[in-house]
Structures are given as C-alpha cells and as structure tokens.
Scaffold this motif. Sequence first.
Motif, mmCIF file in Angstrom:
data_model
loop_
_atom_site.group_PDB
_atom_site.id
_atom_site.type_symbol
_atom_site.label_atom_id
_atom_site.label_comp_id
_atom_site.label_asym_id
_atom_site.label_seq_id
_atom_site.Cartn_x
_atom_site.Cartn_y
_atom_site.Cartn_z
ATOM 1 N N ASP A 251 48.942 42.807 38.905
ATOM 2 C CA ASP A 251 49.151 43.848 39.901
ATOM 3 C C ASP A 251 47.803 44.130 40.566
ATOM 4 O O ASP A 251 46.771 43.625 40.132
ATOM 5 N N VAL A 252 47.808 44.941 41.599
ATOM 6 C CA VAL A 252 46.586 45.131 42.386
ATOM 7 C C VAL A 252 45.467 45.778 41.567
ATOM 8 O O VAL A 252 44.301 45.414 41.713
ATOM 9 N N ALA A 253 45.780 46.706 40.685
ATOM 10 C CA ALA A 253 44.742 47.351 39.873
ATOM 11 C C ALA A 253 44.051 46.329 38.970
ATOM 12 O O ALA A 253 42.819 46.308 38.858
ATOM 13 N N ALA A 254 44.820 45.464 38.340
ATOM 14 C CA ALA A 254 44.249 44.423 37.482
ATOM 15 C C ALA A 254 43.523 43.361 38.307
ATOM 16 O O ALA A 254 42.505 42.818 37.874
ATOM 17 N N ALA A 255 44.029 43.068 39.505
ATOM 18 C CA ALA A 255 43.366 42.090 40.373
ATOM 19 C C ALA A 255 41.989 42.599 40.795
ATOM 20 O O ALA A 255 41.021 41.824 40.855
ATOM 21 N N ILE A 256 41.881 43.897 41.059
ATOM 22 C CA ILE A 256 40.576 44.473 41.400
ATOM 23 C C ILE A 256 39.645 44.385 40.203
ATOM 24 O O ILE A 256 38.467 44.056 40.346
ATOM 25 N N THR A 257 40.158 44.660 39.009
ATOM 26 C CA THR A 257 39.341 44.520 37.791
ATOM 27 C C THR A 257 38.796 43.102 37.676
ATOM 28 O O THR A 257 37.607 42.899 37.422
ATOM 29 N N GLU A 258 39.648 42.113 37.875
ATOM 30 C CA GLU A 258 39.236 40.711 37.795
ATOM 31 C C GLU A 258 38.175 40.392 38.845
ATOM 32 O O GLU A 258 37.171 39.740 38.559
ATOM 33 N N PHE A 259 38.382 40.853 40.073
ATOM 34 C CA PHE A 259 37.414 40.632 41.147
ATOM 35 C C PHE A 259 36.054 41.235 40.794
ATOM 36 O O PHE A 259 35.013 40.589 40.931
ATOM 37 N N ILE A 260 36.052 42.473 40.323
ATOM 38 C CA ILE A 260 34.796 43.148 39.984
ATOM 39 C C ILE A 260 34.132 42.479 38.796
ATOM 40 O O ILE A 260 32.906 42.303 38.775
ATOM 41 N N ASP A 261 34.900 42.064 37.801
ATOM 42 C CA ASP A 261 34.329 41.331 36.666
ATOM 43 C C ASP A 261 33.611 40.066 37.132
ATOM 44 O O ASP A 261 32.521 39.754 36.661
ATOM 45 N N GLN A 262 34.231 39.342 38.056
ATOM 46 C CA GLN A 262 33.599 38.124 38.584
ATOM 47 C C GLN A 262 32.345 38.470 39.388
ATOM 48 O O GLN A 262 31.336 37.777 39.288
#
Length: 109
Positions: A22-33
């Motif tokens: 979902d978008v919240a988890a996708a943002i987490t993944e983006f920021i982690d990268q």
Amino acid sequence: MIDPNEKSAMNRTRTPVLEQFDVAAAITEFIDQFNKMPDGPEITYSCNAQFEQLEPILESTIFRVVQEAVTNACIHSKSEIVRVTLNQRGENVTIDVQDSWIGFDLDCV
C-alpha cells in the motif's frame, strides 16, 4: 469523473513498489532506499494513517508527491535531516515534508 485515457496513462507510470505494498509501506520502502545513499540526509518517516488500499491513481499521486518532495529536499536544502509525515483525518490525507530550508533563497521568489 476520471477520463479513461488519463487513468490508463497514470497506471502506466505507476511505480512497481505500489504493486506490492500500500502507499504507506511503499513510502517506507522508498525512504529506506534513499537512506542507504552515501552523504545524504537522514530521512525520518511517520505515518499516522489507517487507510488500507486506496484508488491506484490516488496512491500513485501521493507516492510521487513524496518522492519529488524528498528528492528536492535532499538535492537543494543541504539539510542533515528531512522529516516526512503522512497523516489522515477522515477522508483527508496530508503529506508534510520538512527540511531546514538551506537551499532556498526567499529573495528569488
């Protein structure tokens, strides 16, 4: 109403991470990268939203806004810390990206 051609165009630009999360988890993944990049600022992320899956066009828009704002903050602000917050209040979603404003000259506006 969304024009079917516009929806199709937006779906073609949908980031693959939104196919998995979902978008919240996708943002987490983006920021982690982003945080793995050398010499970049520390990026913190807080999600105060309870929604599950949103319409694909809305998820793509939220993700792209965060992506662009974080990228701009990292390139232009020279901040040591960038803070990203995703909030939900009822049906309203807000995105807040904060940096120290080092790279923006208010006299040029």
